[in-house]
Motif scaffolding. Sequence first.
Motif, PDB file in Angstrom:
ATOM      1  N   GLY A  59       0.828  -1.199   0.000  1.00  0.00           N
ATOM      2  CA  GLY A  59       0.000   0.000   0.000  1.00  0.00           C
ATOM      3  C   GLY A  59       0.864   1.250   0.000  1.00  0.00           C
ATOM      4  N   CYS A  60       1.858   1.276  -0.881  1.00  0.00           N
ATOM      5  CA  CYS A  60       2.925   2.283  -0.818  1.00  0.00           C
ATOM      6  C   CYS A  60       2.526   3.651  -1.313  1.00  0.00           C
ATOM      7  N   GLY A  61       1.420   3.768  -2.086  1.00  0.00           N
ATOM      8  CA  GLY A  61       1.070   5.068  -2.647  1.00  0.00           C
ATOM      9  C   GLY A  61       2.169   5.578  -3.559  1.00  0.00           C
ATOM     10  N   ARG A  62       2.535   6.844  -3.367  1.00  0.00           N
ATOM     11  CA  ARG A  62       3.583   7.453  -4.189  1.00  0.00           C
ATOM     12  C   ARG A  62       4.991   7.134  -3.700  1.00  0.00           C
ATOM     13  N   ASN A  71      18.271   1.850  -0.083  1.00  0.00           N
ATOM     14  CA  ASN A  71      19.616   2.437  -0.131  1.00  0.00           C
ATOM     15  C   ASN A  71      20.554   1.465  -0.841  1.00  0.00           C
ATOM     16  N   ALA A  72      21.837   1.705  -0.746  1.00  0.00           N
ATOM     17  CA  ALA A  72      22.804   0.868  -1.457  1.00  0.00           C
ATOM     18  C   ALA A  72      22.805  -0.569  -0.958  1.00  0.00           C
ATOM     19  N   ASN A  73      22.353  -0.790   0.266  1.00  0.00           N
ATOM     20  CA  ASN A  73      22.370  -2.132   0.852  1.00  0.00           C
ATOM     21  C   ASN A  73      20.991  -2.781   0.947  1.00  0.00           C
ATOM     22  N   ARG A  74      19.945  -1.964   0.858  1.00  0.00           N
ATOM     23  CA  ARG A  74      18.584  -2.474   0.953  1.00  0.00           C
ATOM     24  C   ARG A  74      17.806  -2.070  -0.286  1.00  0.00           C
ATOM     25  N   LYS A  75      17.213  -3.048  -0.979  1.00  0.00           N
ATOM     26  CA  LYS A  75      16.327  -2.718  -2.096  1.00  0.00           C
ATOM     27  C   LYS A  75      14.895  -2.697  -1.586  1.00  0.00           C
ATOM     28  N   ALA A  76      14.230  -1.569  -1.766  1.00  0.00           N
ATOM     29  CA  ALA A  76      12.876  -1.409  -1.271  1.00  0.00           C
ATOM     30  C   ALA A  76      11.869  -1.565  -2.409  1.00  0.00           C
ATOM     31  N   TYR A  77      10.892  -2.423  -2.188  1.00  0.00           N
ATOM     32  CA  TYR A  77       9.808  -2.628  -3.145  1.00  0.00           C
ATOM     33  C   TYR A  77       8.562  -1.913  -2.627  1.00  0.00           C
ATOM     34  N   GLY A  78       7.944  -1.128  -3.492  1.00  0.00           N
ATOM     35  CA  GLY A  78       6.663  -0.525  -3.179  1.00  0.00           C
ATOM     36  C   GLY A  78       5.567  -1.266  -3.921  1.00  0.00           C
ATOM     37  N   LEU A  79       4.548  -1.694  -3.200  1.00  0.00           N
ATOM     38  CA  LEU A  79       3.464  -2.482  -3.782  1.00  0.00           C
ATOM     39  C   LEU A  79       2.156  -1.732  -3.597  1.00  0.00           C
ATOM     40  N   ASP A  80       1.412  -1.579  -4.682  1.00  0.00           N
ATOM     41  CA  ASP A  80       0.108  -0.927  -4.571  1.00  0.00           C
ATOM     42  C   ASP A  80      -0.817  -1.504  -5.625  1.00  0.00           C
ATOM     43  N   SER A 101      18.089  -0.243  -8.467  1.00  0.00           N
ATOM     44  CA  SER A 101      18.701  -1.140  -7.490  1.00  0.00           C
ATOM     45  C   SER A 101      18.282  -0.804  -6.057  1.00  0.00           C
ATOM     46  N   GLN A 102      17.722   0.399  -5.864  1.00  0.00           N
ATOM     47  CA  GLN A 102      17.308   0.829  -4.529  1.00  0.00           C
ATOM     48  C   GLN A 102      15.791   0.847  -4.355  1.00  0.00           C
ATOM     49  N   ALA A 103      15.054   0.996  -5.446  1.00  0.00           N
ATOM     50  CA  ALA A 103      13.596   1.080  -5.350  1.00  0.00           C
ATOM     51  C   ALA A 103      12.944   0.497  -6.594  1.00  0.00           C
ATOM     52  N   GLU A 104      11.883  -0.262  -6.372  1.00  0.00           N
ATOM     53  CA  GLU A 104      11.101  -0.823  -7.482  1.00  0.00           C
ATOM     54  C   GLU A 104       9.635  -0.818  -7.071  1.00  0.00           C
ATOM     55  N   PHE A 105       8.761  -0.427  -8.009  1.00  0.00           N
ATOM     56  CA  PHE A 105       7.336  -0.326  -7.705  1.00  0.00           C
ATOM     57  C   PHE A 105       6.540  -1.340  -8.526  1.00  0.00           C
ATOM     58  N   LEU A 106       5.585  -1.977  -7.863  1.00  0.00           N
ATOM     59  CA  LEU A 106       4.794  -3.042  -8.461  1.00  0.00           C
ATOM     60  C   LEU A 106       3.312  -2.740  -8.323  1.00  0.00           C
ATOM     61  N   VAL A 107       2.565  -2.977  -9.408  1.00  0.00           N
ATOM     62  CA  VAL A 107       1.103  -2.959  -9.343  1.00  0.00           C
ATOM     63  C   VAL A 107       0.666  -4.402  -9.175  1.00  0.00           C
ATOM     64  N   ASP A 108       0.192  -4.738  -7.992  1.00  0.00           N
ATOM     65  CA  ASP A 108      -0.136  -6.151  -7.760  1.00  0.00           C
ATOM     66  C   ASP A 108      -0.939  -6.297  -6.470  1.00  0.00           C
ATOM     67  N   ASP A 109      -1.347  -7.536  -6.236  1.00  0.00           N
ATOM     68  CA  ASP A 109      -2.127  -7.906  -5.053  1.00  0.00           C
ATOM     69  C   ASP A 109      -1.175  -8.459  -3.991  1.00  0.00           C
ATOM     70  N   PHE A 110      -1.194  -7.871  -2.817  1.00  0.00           N
ATOM     71  CA  PHE A 110      -0.321  -8.308  -1.728  1.00  0.00           C
ATOM     72  C   PHE A 110      -0.419  -9.807  -1.466  1.00  0.00           C
ATOM     73  N   PHE A 111      -1.604 -10.355  -1.596  1.00  0.00           N
ATOM     74  CA  PHE A 111      -1.827 -11.740  -1.210  1.00  0.00           C
ATOM     75  C   PHE A 111      -1.355 -12.756  -2.247  1.00  0.00           C
ATOM     76  N   THR A 112      -1.043 -12.287  -3.454  1.00  0.00           N
ATOM     77  CA  THR A 112      -0.676 -13.240  -4.510  1.00  0.00           C
ATOM     78  C   THR A 112       0.558 -12.847  -5.311  1.00  0.00           C
ATOM     79  N   PHE A 113       1.150 -11.682  -5.074  1.00  0.00           N
ATOM     80  CA  PHE A 113       2.249 -11.238  -5.925  1.00  0.00           C
ATOM     81  C   PHE A 113       3.468 -12.153  -5.774  1.00  0.00           C
TER      82      PHE A 113
END
Length: 211
Positions: A59-62, A71-80, A101-113
Amino acid sequence: MNEYTQKIVREHADGWNELWRQSIHPWDKGVPSPALIEVIEQKPIKEQIPKEGNVLVPGCGRGPDVFYLGNANRKAYGLDISPIAVDQARQLQKEKNIPDSQAEFLVDDFFTFKIPEGGFQLIYDYTFFCAISPDLRPAWARRMAEIIPKDGVLITLMFPLGDHTDGPPFAVSVETYQSFLDANFDCLLIDDCTSFEARSGKEKISVWRRK
């Protein structure tokens, strides 16, 4: 949310996307939540927050929390579930020059992605648990246990604390989280926190480690 926004979510098949289409997103402040910054940077528990690996913000929104956690050591995925929200997040990522490498955004369902290899060492849930129908909370807990490996950490900002029956956002309590998480997580922290002004007194921060 007010009655109008709740009505949109209930009556539109793509209710959340419709709210983004109308630029109605009071939950998205455009900056990381103060409680998240506090627990990552200031509270003693900060030493137990994973410094490497995959991070998820459902539910990451924007994506303000995604940009903060990646960051350089953690890749954060935003799911909405809203394509409009994700499109805006991706545009902001370009404007901020944040690498994939630091951020990626996905359009998907939390329960099945599809879960990335290794699962998520850290998940931050703020506006997602309170947004889903309460009858989905058992599935939420099972999914968290599935996608967080042993010793991974779940940060939950408990909002909105209360006993109202309408929603979203649906009311939560400390006991609610405990009832769903205690079987598979050890609770490391439940504490008061710094909040956005309108939410002061309505939330607590909690940190859980996967057993």
